[in-house]
Design a protein around this motif. Structure first.
Motif, short mmCIF file in Angstrom:
data_model
loop_
_atom_site.label_atom_id
_atom_site.label_comp_id
_atom_site.label_asym_id
_atom_site.label_seq_id
_atom_site.Cartn_x
_atom_site.Cartn_y
_atom_site.Cartn_z
N GLN A 88 0.83 -1.20 0.00
CA GLN A 88 0.00 0.00 0.00
C GLN A 88 0.86 1.26 0.00
O GLN A 88 0.61 2.19 -0.77
CB GLN A 88 -0.93 0.01 1.22
CG GLN A 88 -2.05 -0.98 1.13
CD GLN A 88 -2.82 -1.08 2.44
OE1 GLN A 88 -2.26 -0.94 3.54
NE2 GLN A 88 -4.12 -1.35 2.33
N ARG A 89 1.90 1.27 0.83
CA ARG A 89 2.77 2.45 0.89
C ARG A 89 3.47 2.68 -0.44
O ARG A 89 3.66 3.82 -0.86
CB ARG A 89 3.76 2.33 2.05
CG ARG A 89 3.08 2.50 3.41
CD ARG A 89 4.06 2.68 4.57
NE ARG A 89 5.18 1.77 4.58
CZ ARG A 89 5.19 0.58 5.18
NH1 ARG A 89 4.13 0.16 5.83
NH2 ARG A 89 6.26 -0.17 5.14
N ALA A 90 3.83 1.60 -1.14
CA ALA A 90 4.46 1.75 -2.46
C ALA A 90 3.48 2.39 -3.44
O ALA A 90 3.85 3.28 -4.22
CB ALA A 90 4.93 0.40 -2.98
N VAL A 91 2.23 1.95 -3.40
CA VAL A 91 1.20 2.53 -4.29
C VAL A 91 0.99 3.99 -3.94
O VAL A 91 1.00 4.86 -4.83
CB VAL A 91 -0.12 1.74 -4.20
CG1 VAL A 91 -1.25 2.48 -4.91
CG2 VAL A 91 0.05 0.33 -4.77
N TRP A 92 0.82 4.30 -2.66
CA TRP A 92 0.55 5.68 -2.26
C TRP A 92 1.73 6.60 -2.58
O TRP A 92 1.54 7.75 -2.96
CB TRP A 92 0.21 5.74 -0.77
CG TRP A 92 -0.98 4.88 -0.40
CD1 TRP A 92 -2.00 4.48 -1.23
CD2 TRP A 92 -1.25 4.31 0.87
NE1 TRP A 92 -2.89 3.70 -0.52
CE2 TRP A 92 -2.46 3.57 0.76
CE3 TRP A 92 -0.60 4.32 2.10
CZ2 TRP A 92 -3.02 2.89 1.83
CZ3 TRP A 92 -1.16 3.64 3.16
CH2 TRP A 92 -2.36 2.94 3.02
N THR A 93 2.94 6.09 -2.47
CA THR A 93 4.12 6.88 -2.84
C THR A 93 4.13 7.14 -4.34
O THR A 93 4.46 8.24 -4.78
CB THR A 93 5.40 6.15 -2.38
OG1 THR A 93 5.37 6.01 -0.95
CG2 THR A 93 6.64 6.92 -2.77
N ALA A 94 3.74 6.14 -5.14
CA ALA A 94 3.66 6.31 -6.59
C ALA A 94 2.61 7.36 -6.97
O ALA A 94 2.79 8.10 -7.94
CB ALA A 94 3.37 4.98 -7.28
N LEU A 95 1.53 7.44 -6.20
CA LEU A 95 0.51 8.46 -6.48
C LEU A 95 1.10 9.86 -6.35
O LEU A 95 0.74 10.76 -7.11
CB LEU A 95 -0.66 8.32 -5.49
CG LEU A 95 -1.46 7.03 -5.50
CD1 LEU A 95 -2.50 7.04 -4.39
CD2 LEU A 95 -2.11 6.79 -6.85
N CYS A 96 1.99 10.02 -5.40
CA CYS A 96 2.56 11.35 -5.12
C CYS A 96 3.41 11.89 -6.25
O CYS A 96 3.70 13.10 -6.27
CB CYS A 96 3.36 11.31 -3.82
SG CYS A 96 2.33 11.08 -2.35
N VAL A 97 3.82 11.05 -7.18
CA VAL A 97 4.64 11.54 -8.29
C VAL A 97 3.83 11.77 -9.57
O VAL A 97 4.39 12.20 -10.57
CB VAL A 97 5.85 10.63 -8.57
CG1 VAL A 97 6.76 10.55 -7.36
CG2 VAL A 97 5.43 9.25 -9.02
N ILE A 98 2.51 11.53 -9.53
CA ILE A 98 1.69 11.84 -10.70
C ILE A 98 1.58 13.36 -10.77
O ILE A 98 1.09 14.00 -9.84
CB ILE A 98 0.28 11.24 -10.60
CG1 ILE A 98 0.33 9.72 -10.43
CG2 ILE A 98 -0.54 11.61 -11.84
CD1 ILE A 98 -1.02 9.08 -10.12
#
Length: 162
Positions: A81-91
């Motif tokens: 989940q943290r990996a997904v949420w971190t990836a969201l932050c770079v959109i």
């Protein structure tokens, strides 16, 4: 550990901001299901420095003067989940990605459905911009704040989707 909260009016409804001493923990929607983002004991604390800064930056976002957030985040979830949420932050502001794009970005290209589930449990709506994730055909998909709020956020960022 008790978490600090503050209510913040916004164009998409009254948001509940939640913080720990380490950073912003959650941005919750009106009527948010408590099971979506389980949290420890909460107490109102308008003087909490992370909440004050989060409020200031969110107001800038809604006013159209801020396109990125610079806040300490206290991500609470599984490693995936943290990996997904971190990836969201770079959109980037004004752009979208599909669930498949996020799955590839975190090195798990076959985990599209799991990415969708993690996206749905994102505790940091708007700040970790899950509203920028759309279906592979560009269509709007589920959103904790409701599809009207998702549409508003994307329109605010000057996006026109199907």
């Amino acid at each position: 550990m008790t978490l600090a909260t503050i209510m913040m009016p916004s164009p998409v409804g009254e948001l509940t901001l939640v913080a720990s001493d380490a950073g912003l923990v959650a941005v919750l929607w009106p009527g948010d299901d408590p099971a979506r983002v389980p949290l420890a004991a909460l107490h109102d604390d308008a003087a909490h420095p992370v909440l004050g800064e989060a409020t200031r930056q969110l107001r800038g976002y809604f006013a159209g003067t801020r396109t990125r957030f610079d806040l300490p985040l206290d991500l609470r979830g599984t490693d995936f989940q943290r990996a997904v949420w971190t990836a969201l932050c770079v959109i980037p502001f004004g752009e979208t990605r599909s669930y498949a794009d996020i799955a590839r970005a975190i090195g798990r290209p076959s985990a599209v459905r799991a990415v969708g589930a993690a996206n749905g449990r994102n505790p940091l709506s708007i700040v970790a911009p899950c509203h920028r994730v759309v279906g592979s055909n560009g269509a709007l998909t589920g959103f904790a704040g409701g599809l009207a709020a998702k549409r508003w956020l994307l329109d605010h960022e000057s996006l026109r989707l199907l």
